[in-house]
Design an enzyme around this catalytic site. Structure first.
Site, short mmCIF file in Angstrom:
data_model
loop_
_atom_site.label_atom_id
_atom_site.label_comp_id
_atom_site.label_asym_id
_atom_site.label_seq_id
_atom_site.Cartn_x
_atom_site.Cartn_y
_atom_site.Cartn_z
N ASN A 71 3.72 3.84 -2.30
CA ASN A 71 3.58 4.69 -3.48
C ASN A 71 3.20 3.92 -4.73
O ASN A 71 2.29 4.30 -5.47
CB ASN A 71 4.87 5.47 -3.73
CG ASN A 71 5.07 6.59 -2.73
OD1 ASN A 71 4.13 7.07 -2.12
ND2 ASN A 71 6.31 7.02 -2.56
N SER A 75 0.82 -1.22 0.00
CA SER A 75 0.00 0.00 0.00
C SER A 75 0.85 1.27 0.00
O SER A 75 0.39 2.33 0.41
CB SER A 75 -0.93 0.01 1.22
OG SER A 75 -0.19 -0.04 2.43
N ALA A 77 12.26 7.70 -4.85
CA ALA A 77 12.82 6.41 -4.44
C ALA A 77 12.46 6.16 -2.99
O ALA A 77 13.12 6.65 -2.07
CB ALA A 77 14.34 6.40 -4.63
N CYS A 93 12.04 -0.35 -13.02
CA CYS A 93 11.65 0.87 -13.73
C CYS A 93 12.65 1.19 -14.83
O CYS A 93 12.28 1.56 -15.95
CB CYS A 93 11.51 2.04 -12.75
SG CYS A 93 13.01 2.46 -11.83
#
Length: 316
Positions: free
Chosen positions: A13, A11, A163, A131
């Protein structure tokens, strides 16, 4: 056809941004549950306000939710070490459940929508690489399909503020997983990955640099392939773009450790930036946006694939 019901584990970002994307643009994918371990997390509070079932008891809590029996798919947005445990736990409780892994754990096959998005739609666990991998590997693959890549190096620069604890805990896994995926999916004989956490204020959006070396290749064909690949990525990541024209250098007598000595050929340099859609996170967090966008794109393909399979079964 009923929608593909999904649970989001994590839960923070990434998980919260993914939830907002599914709620807005899920199509045949529906978020049924949000799972966390911090009862005070903004992600769980936001999910509850939006009518999504929640639990702060981790993966064990998911199994206890009434909607668990309807869950077809789990997005895991935790950490590499946690994903290994989560996968093992769910395999016992619901062997047929699918998992889309947004950590660098890489239990299942690597998956990048524009590179091999249709190859693992029946896999029980698919890995969204990292990413940096989602942003740069399509460019390596674009070069490789017209000019064999002997070496590829990617540098992913992201804002320090984008980050979070999960990203920072996975730095080692990031470099290892991305380097392997540059080779496996990008097609490079040798791959290398570097991540830079940029502390600049105000925060800068994600920027990536891709270097490839090919023993031969037409500059025009390479540039056309790169442009086409960038357009394909923009179909699910609108903020993905080339920062400038593709650059070329003709090199001779080049020594590349692990590849060879006295090599001659063309060095291709691709400069990218990724701006986030700001569904939940700031626009500068393109590194997180590309992960959640890619994960949703794969889930939507899985839903379409299931629909086609069920339609074929109905006709028999």
């Amino acid at each position: 056809m009923k929608k593909l019901k999904a649970a989001i584990v994590g839960s923070g970002n990434i998980g919260t941004d993914l939830m907002m994307k599914v709620l807005r643009h899920g199509g045949d994918v529906e978020v049924a549950a949000m799972v966390g371990i911090d009862p005070a997390s903004d992600g769980l509070a936001r999910a509850a306000r939006l009518g999504v079932a929640t639990t702060s008891d981790g993966i064990e809590g998911l199994v206890g939710l009434p909607c668990f029996e309807d869950i077809d798919l789990v997005f895991d947005a935790t950490s590499a070490s946690a994903h290994v445990k989560n996968d093992a736990f769910l395999r016992v409780r619901k062997p047929g459940i699918r998992m889309i892994d947004l950590t660098p754990a890489a239990i299942g096959p690597y998956c990048i929508p524009v590179v091999n998005g249709d190859e693992h739609l029946d896999a029980k666990n698919v890995n969204m690489v990292t990413c940096g991998g989602q942003a740069t590997i399509p460019m390596v693959a674009a070069v490789n399909r017209v000019a064999p890549v002997l070496y590829a190096e990617i540098v992913a620069s992201i804002a320090s503020k984008s980050a979070g604890p999960g990203t920072r805990a996975n730095i080692d896994e990031f470099t290892e997983t991305t380097s392997r995926a540059v080779e496996i999916l990008g097609g490079a004989r040798k791959g290398k990955a570097i991540i830079v956490l940029n502390p600049a204020e105000p925060p800068l959006i994600m920027r990536d640099t891709v270097y490839t070396f090919s023993p031969e290749g037409s500059e025009g064909a390479i540039e056309e392939s790169v442009q086409a690949m960038a357009s394909a990525v923009r179909q699910y990541v609108p903020g993905y773009r080339l920062k400038q024209k593709v650059q070329f250098d003709r090199l001779q007598d080049l020594d590349i450790p692990g590849v060879g000595r006295g090599l001659s050929g063309v060095k291709t340099s691709v400069f990218l930036e990724v701006e986030g859609a700001a569904h939940y996170l700031p626009a500068y967090a393109g590194n997180l946006d590309i992960m959640t966008s890619a994960a949703l794109a794969i889930a939507q393909r899985m839903a379409v694939h299931r629909r086609a399979r069920e339609a074929a079964a109905a006709q028999r």
